[in-house]
Design a protein around this motif. Structure first.
Motif, PDB file in Angstrom:
ATOM      1  N   MET A 233      45.980  37.994  39.100  1.00 38.77           N
ATOM      2  CA  MET A 233      45.179  38.355  37.922  1.00 38.77           C
ATOM      3  C   MET A 233      43.754  38.699  38.332  1.00 38.77           C
ATOM      4  O   MET A 233      43.157  39.639  37.811  1.00 38.77           O
ATOM      5  CB  MET A 233      45.181  37.222  36.889  1.00 38.77           C
ATOM      6  N   LEU A 234      43.221  37.953  39.297  1.00 37.53           N
ATOM      7  CA  LEU A 234      41.887  38.269  39.823  1.00 37.53           C
ATOM      8  C   LEU A 234      41.893  39.656  40.456  1.00 37.53           C
ATOM      9  O   LEU A 234      40.973  40.464  40.230  1.00 37.53           O
ATOM     10  CB  LEU A 234      41.441  37.209  40.830  1.00 37.53           C
ATOM     11  N   GLY A 235      42.930  39.942  41.240  1.00 35.75           N
ATOM     12  CA  GLY A 235      43.056  41.271  41.852  1.00 35.75           C
ATOM     13  C   GLY A 235      43.122  42.369  40.803  1.00 35.75           C
ATOM     14  O   GLY A 235      42.533  43.439  40.968  1.00 35.75           O
ATOM     15  N   SER A 236      43.798  42.094  39.699  1.00 36.95           N
ATOM     16  CA  SER A 236      43.882  43.064  38.602  1.00 36.95           C
ATOM     17  C   SER A 236      42.523  43.291  37.958  1.00 36.95           C
ATOM     18  O   SER A 236      42.126  44.431  37.717  1.00 36.95           O
ATOM     19  CB  SER A 236      44.866  42.565  37.536  1.00 36.95           C
ATOM     20  N   VAL A 237      41.814  42.198  37.693  1.00 36.16           N
ATOM     21  CA  VAL A 237      40.483  42.304  37.071  1.00 36.16           C
ATOM     22  C   VAL A 237      39.545  43.110  37.966  1.00 36.16           C
ATOM     23  O   VAL A 237      38.836  44.012  37.497  1.00 36.16           O
ATOM     24  CB  VAL A 237      39.884  40.900  36.795  1.00 36.16           C
ATOM     25  N   VAL A 238      39.552  42.802  39.255  1.00 42.42           N
ATOM     26  CA  VAL A 238      38.673  43.507  40.202  1.00 42.42           C
ATOM     27  C   VAL A 238      39.044  44.979  40.251  1.00 42.42           C
ATOM     28  O   VAL A 238      38.168  45.860  40.221  1.00 42.42           O
ATOM     29  CB  VAL A 238      38.747  42.856  41.607  1.00 42.42           C
ATOM     30  N   THR A 239      40.339  45.279  40.310  1.00 40.52           N
ATOM     31  CA  THR A 239      40.805  46.676  40.359  1.00 40.52           C
ATOM     32  C   THR A 239      40.328  47.450  39.136  1.00 40.52           C
ATOM     33  O   THR A 239      39.764  48.539  39.257  1.00 40.52           O
ATOM     34  CB  THR A 239      42.338  46.721  40.441  1.00 40.52           C
ATOM     35  N   ILE A 240      40.588  46.880  37.954  1.00 39.97           N
ATOM     36  CA  ILE A 240      40.189  47.549  36.718  1.00 39.97           C
ATOM     37  C   ILE A 240      38.672  47.674  36.629  1.00 39.97           C
ATOM     38  O   ILE A 240      38.141  48.691  36.159  1.00 39.97           O
ATOM     39  CB  ILE A 240      40.755  46.809  35.490  1.00 39.97           C
ATOM     40  N   SER A 241      37.940  46.658  37.100  1.00 39.88           N
ATOM     41  CA  SER A 241      36.479  46.723  37.080  1.00 39.88           C
ATOM     42  C   SER A 241      35.971  47.866  37.930  1.00 39.88           C
ATOM     43  O   SER A 241      35.063  48.601  37.524  1.00 39.88           O
ATOM     44  CB  SER A 241      35.881  45.388  37.577  1.00 39.88           C
ATOM     45  N   PHE A 242      36.554  48.043  39.124  1.00 41.77           N
ATOM     46  CA  PHE A 242      36.147  49.159  39.982  1.00 41.77           C
ATOM     47  C   PHE A 242      36.499  50.487  39.338  1.00 41.77           C
ATOM     48  O   PHE A 242      35.742  51.451  39.418  1.00 41.77           O
ATOM     49  CB  PHE A 242      36.798  49.067  41.363  1.00 41.77           C
ATOM     50  N   TYR A 243      37.637  50.535  38.676  1.00 34.71           N
ATOM     51  CA  TYR A 243      38.066  51.774  38.009  1.00 34.71           C
ATOM     52  C   TYR A 243      37.065  52.141  36.927  1.00 34.71           C
ATOM     53  O   TYR A 243      36.657  53.269  36.777  1.00 34.71           O
ATOM     54  CB  TYR A 243      39.469  51.614  37.412  1.00 34.71           C
TER      55      TYR A 243
END
Length: 193
Positions: free
Chosen positions: A183-193
């Protein structure tokens, strides 16, 4: 040893089906963009799991290699949810969820590759039946072709991260810890996007 399904097993199965259907309905009704839905969804999941691990005093510290694997899988989770919600935006809940059933075919192909086991013929057969059903939908729901494509991508991503989770758990990873970092990886990914 005989494996008998209990009332509790059936209840859990129906609860999961209800949650999936309800997620589709909510995704269709929520007016914010899919990226925002995924960001909030995964952020809430990450914080909730982190607090749960803290309250239960469970060890959530992992080594750097595991961290990279889990965060990397979080990218796949983010893609899965993004395409799921996008499919809902451009088609219907029923088309999206019906197409998502193709994950069984993807899993029947991916698991033998990752786990180096024999392909189970009946799993492929059931997957092909799902694809035949999808082709039937495609014939009558041509205006939702983009939703079907997004749902197929979502189903593939779901199958891939589920298979990877199976590998992580077989190597001794704790499912809650794995999910928290994904979930952290998802949040970081979406944040960068």
């Amino acid at each position: 040893m005989e494996n008998k399904a209990t009332f509790q097993d059936y209840f859990k199965l129906h609860a999961v089906i209800f949650v999936w259907g309800f997620t589709g309905i909510l995704g269709k009704l929520i007016s914010i963009p899919s990226v925002s839905i995924v960001w909030y969804r995964t952020l809430i999941a990450f914080v909730s799991l982190f607090l749960f691990l803290l309250l239960k005093k469970k060890n959530w510290i992992i080594d750097k290699k595991q961290l990279l694997h889990y965060l990397g899988t979080g990218i796949i989770v983010a893609l899965h949810w993004y395409f799921f919600f996008e499919a809902l935006k451009v088609s219907t809940v029923s088309v999206t969820l019906a197409t998502l059933a193709s994950a069984t075919l993807f899993t029947s192909i991916l698991e033998p590759i990752f786990f180096k086991k024999k392909i189970v013929t009946y799993e492929i057969l059931f997957g092909l039946i799902v694809i035949a059903g999808l082709m039937l939908i495609f014939q009558f729901e041509t205006k939702y072709h983009l939703g079907i494509i997004y749902s197929l991508i979502s189903a593939f991503c779901a199958s891939l991260f589920t298979t990877l989770n199976g590998i992580f758990v077989s190597r001794g990873g704790a499912p809650i810890t794995i999910t928290m970092y994904e979930m952290l990886g998802s949040v970081v990914t979406i944040s960068f996007y």
